[in-house]
Design a protein around this motif. Sequence first.
Motif, PDB file in Angstrom:
ATOM      1  N   VAL A 123       0.829  -1.283   0.024  1.00 58.31           N
ATOM      2  CA  VAL A 123      -0.015   0.074   0.085  1.00 58.31           C
ATOM      3  C   VAL A 123       0.934   1.301  -0.129  1.00 58.31           C
ATOM      4  O   VAL A 123       0.454   2.485  -0.376  1.00 58.31           O
ATOM      5  CB  VAL A 123      -1.061  -0.072   1.254  1.00 58.31           C
ATOM      6  N   SER A 247      -6.697   7.083  -1.029  1.00 56.31           N
ATOM      7  CA  SER A 247      -5.547   6.216  -0.851  1.00 56.31           C
ATOM      8  C   SER A 247      -4.490   7.130  -0.157  1.00 56.31           C
ATOM      9  O   SER A 247      -4.782   8.114   0.061  1.00 56.31           O
ATOM     10  CB  SER A 247      -4.963   5.873  -2.385  1.00 56.31           C
ATOM     11  N   ILE A 265      -6.807   3.614   4.996  1.00 56.99           N
ATOM     12  CA  ILE A 265      -6.161   2.501   5.465  1.00 56.99           C
ATOM     13  C   ILE A 265      -6.460   2.416   7.103  1.00 56.99           C
ATOM     14  O   ILE A 265      -5.259   3.050   7.548  1.00 56.99           O
ATOM     15  CB  ILE A 265      -4.773   2.319   5.024  1.00 56.99           C
TER      16      ILE A 265
END
Length: 338
Positions: A123, A247, A265
């Motif tokens: 990620v 993101s 996240i």
Amino acid sequence: MSGRTFDSRSDEDDVRVRPGRRGSRPRTRTRPSHDDAVPGLVVGVDRGRMTVRVEDPGGGHVEVTAMRARELGKHGVVTGDRVRLVGDTSGRTDTLARIVVIEPRATTLRRTADDTDPTERVVVANAEQLVVVTAITDPEPHVGFLDRCLVAAFSGGLTPLLCLTKADLGSPDELLARYAGLEVEAIAVSRDTDLDELQPRLDGRISVFVGQSGVGKSTLVNRLVPDAYRATGGVSKVGKGRHTSSSAVLLDLPGGGMVIDTPGIRSFGLADTDPADVLAAFDDLAAVARDCPPLCAHTAEDPDCALDDWAAEGPPARGERLASFRRLVAAVTQTPNW
Ligand SMILES: Nc1nc2c(ncn2[C@@H]2O[C@H](COP(=O)(O)OP(=O)(O)OP(=O)(O)O)[C@@H](O)[C@H]2O)c(=O)[nH]1
Ligand SMILES: [Zn+2]
């Protein structure tokens, strides 16, 4: 007269060196060399579009919108990646460049996508430090989450730093005791006090911030990066600030260094991480574990694990460290409670 004419080049000639500058690398049709591709740093990813920071000749930088070239195959591009671009790298509106090379990653932060997809994905790339933001209370710390974050840091090559927020609401001692054996650095902060202890640990480095909802991560990032405009207090982040994707986004710290914020996240599921990856991050334990029997998993259930003798023969701190290490190893195989 027999022989080749100028028109009868073989196929090979087409893909081999063309006459050109002396010493230039052979150019082939199948594998472009990308010698002239422009280097850049991925600062955000949004639905297949990357924002890539490219140096301009004036010493500043421009942000270029880019897509992944098909030749990269399945290789995904993530925030923090160092890449090379071809095409229009002017950064002007409505221009699009192509990412043709992803440089090897120094570190990787990986997690599973969600509880239905057990594949670990990268990620964030190339961050040096993982800042795990957790509130001392409100919401109560989720220790499983913290442990999995630490494992993700250790196995991906990042140095973890615990940042305990809302220090005005309680004492960090209980949480700190839990991590004492791991020698993980921890700093307590609150919204109303200065960040003098935290800031020097971020200067000059790339730090990725993770934290569950409501812990005060946006409040903190806003204070560290005053023009970040991250939404706080449960307000939707969409439409706020320059980067509106969910993101990870890379932000510059005023004093040098960079913060990668990860609004989308909030949990760390681990699937492909091996207990050996965790052991590798503990030099002292790894050295002792060389005396373990083959296939020892170093758990409390392994009867001849050398770590047990090591702990029994030394000061109580060794026992704490071993217990903490084993808790992290167990976290690798835990099903995350998101
Ligand atoms: N008492 C106290 N409250 C804080 C502190 N920092 C943040 N808060 C409050 O905690 C709540 C959550 O803060 P955010 O910064 O939005 O938290 P977040 O981690 O970004 O959470 P999301 O917005 O859900 O992503 C807000 O109501 C803040 O005002 C602090 O140091 N002390
Ligand atoms: Zn062992």
